[in-house]
Design a protein around this motif. Structure first.
Motif, mmCIF file in Angstrom:
data_model
loop_
_atom_site.group_PDB
_atom_site.id
_atom_site.type_symbol
_atom_site.label_atom_id
_atom_site.label_comp_id
_atom_site.label_asym_id
_atom_site.label_seq_id
_atom_site.Cartn_x
_atom_site.Cartn_y
_atom_site.Cartn_z
ATOM 1 N N SER A 1 78.486 57.640 70.143
ATOM 2 C CA SER A 1 77.132 57.842 70.289
ATOM 3 C C SER A 1 76.679 58.360 68.924
ATOM 4 C CB SER A 1 76.967 58.924 71.239
ATOM 5 O OG SER A 1 77.320 58.354 72.461
ATOM 6 N N LEU B 1 74.647 61.330 67.289
ATOM 7 C CA LEU B 1 74.379 62.806 67.447
ATOM 8 C C LEU B 1 73.315 63.147 66.469
ATOM 9 C CD1 LEU B 1 78.082 64.337 68.092
ATOM 10 C CD2 LEU B 1 76.020 63.510 69.675
ATOM 11 N N GLU C 1 72.968 63.062 73.131
ATOM 12 C CA GLU C 1 73.003 62.037 71.984
ATOM 13 C C GLU C 1 71.550 61.853 71.965
ATOM 14 O OE1 GLU C 1 73.905 61.333 75.289
ATOM 15 O OE2 GLU C 1 75.928 62.064 75.099
ATOM 16 N N HIS D 1 72.825 57.110 73.007
ATOM 17 C CA HIS D 1 73.999 56.914 73.693
ATOM 18 C C HIS D 1 75.014 55.798 73.335
ATOM 19 C CE1 HIS D 1 77.176 56.719 77.027
ATOM 20 N NE2 HIS D 1 76.750 58.116 76.918
#
Ligand code: GLU
Length: 367
Positions: A293, A295, A356, A359
């Motif tokens: 994901s 971030l 996130e 995602h």
């Protein structure tokens, strides 16, 4: 083809209208005859994706031809959609079959809840013996008015309902290796992959003047479906019965890929990114190679005015698009998250920030 259990049939505006542009009751009846009979054994389920709303709405609004501006096209679609479904309702009633109207946008394919609900409604309609008739929700979405007369929508619907076959009906009976009105051109009966059409000039506009698709968007829709594991027959509406019974008609696109997640199919082929996130090199590697994901720590810059849930492009530091994903934050929230760890953000801004930015399940890699 004759063994396909669940089929999506798409019909374009030009196959449902008279020469002057209004809805042609005889052509609607002829199509419904084929669909109702093909389904009558009970082993087969069909979902119809029908255009024709704009065409049906022109005369009642005193419009002599299709307006150029989008707002009047949408108004025509609004008036015409009711008439179109009323026409189908009366026509299917001859067979004692109920129809259910389903208006969708390609955006609906991406939003998890919409996707799930649309799929459930369609399944339920089929299970209850009703005949689902899908069109684009033209009041809020204009993708198909502008680009395709429901061709792409049909491919996405075929994927949504797990169809075994997509039949695209229009006024041309297949893909030709040249201009079909000239001698010496012939129909291409089978396409095994994009390379089979590499040498073919597919042309551009729709001929009849009431639809928008033309051959280009049909072939593109066929490719999307085939790549997602669904074979496609592209033929004319007069050959609908042959197409549904496995006769030699039109152009057959063999499936070229495996089924993938429906939302991701939309994301890759039908979404328009509303903004962009630039990723640092580490984040590009994490997202592209390790399928992680995205971030906040890996973001270097943000562009555009998107809202949470919108599709955005993920770029590397050279500006190259590497992925596309559905973002979890509004654009204006992102600057203060940039470069920071989720734990730090959660401590400072609250638990809802410990997520996130995109995602991994909502991401497609583009290279
Ligand atoms: N949804 C539109 C309709 O049903 C698309 C077709 C078009 O652009 O003509 O009329």
């Amino acid at each position: 083809m004759s063994e396909a259990r669940r089929i999506v049939v798409k019909v374009g505006s030009s196959s449902l209208t008279t020469a002057s542009g209004g809805l042609d009751a005889d052509r609607v009846d002829a199509l419904v005859d084929v669909l109702a009979k093909s389904r009558s054994g009970g082993e087969r389920e069909i979902v119809l994706v029908s255009s024709g709303a704009i065409a049906a709405g022109l005369a009642p609004l005193g419009l002599r031809r299709r307006p150029r501006d989008l707002a009047r096209q949408q108004a025509a679609a609004s008036v015409g959609q009711g008439l179109l479904v009323a026409r189908y309702t009366a026509s299917f009633a001859r067979y004692g079959v109920r129809v259910g109207q389903v208006l969708l946008t390609s955006d609906d394919m991406s939003r998890r809840a919409h996707h799930r609900n649309a799929s459930r409604t369609l399944d339920k309609l089929l299970a209850m013996g009703a005949f689902p008739i899908v069109n684009e929700n033209d009041t809020v979405a204009t993708d198909e008015i502008r680009f395709g007369d429901n061709d792409r929508l049909a491919a996405l619907v075929a994927h949504l309902v797990h169809a075994d076959l997509l039949v695209l009906l229009s006024d041309v009976d297949g893909v030709y290796d040249g201009d079909p009105s000239k001698p010496g051109t012939s129909r291409i009966a089978e396409v095994h992959g994009p390379e089979d059409l590499a040498h073919v000039d597919i042309g551009s506009a729709g001929k009849a003047g009431v639809g928008t698709g033309g051959m280009v968007t049909k072939v593109e829709a066929a490719r999307i479906a085939a790549a997602a594991g669904i074979p496609v027959v592209l033929t004319s509406a007069v050959h609908a019965a042959d197409a549904l019974s496995g006769g030699d008609t039109g152009t057959y696109f063999h499936s070229t890929g495996k089924r993938s997640g429906g939302r991701l199919l939309w994301l890759q082929h039908a979404s328009t990114p509303q903004g962009a996130l630039t990723l640092d090199d580490g984040a590009v590697r994490a997202v592209v190679e390790r399928r992680k994901s995205l971030l906040p720590a890996g973001i270097a810059a943000v562009e555009g005015e998107f809202s949470a849930g919108d599709p955005v492009e993920l770029r590397d530091t050279r500006g190259q698009a590497v992925a596309r994903g559905l973002v979890n934050f509004d654009a204006k929230e992102i600057p203060r998250l940039i470069g920071r760890s989720t734990r730090e953000l959660a401590r400072e801004l609250g638990a809802e920030y410990e997520r996130e930015v995109v995602h991994r399940d909502d991401l497609v890699i583009l290279r």
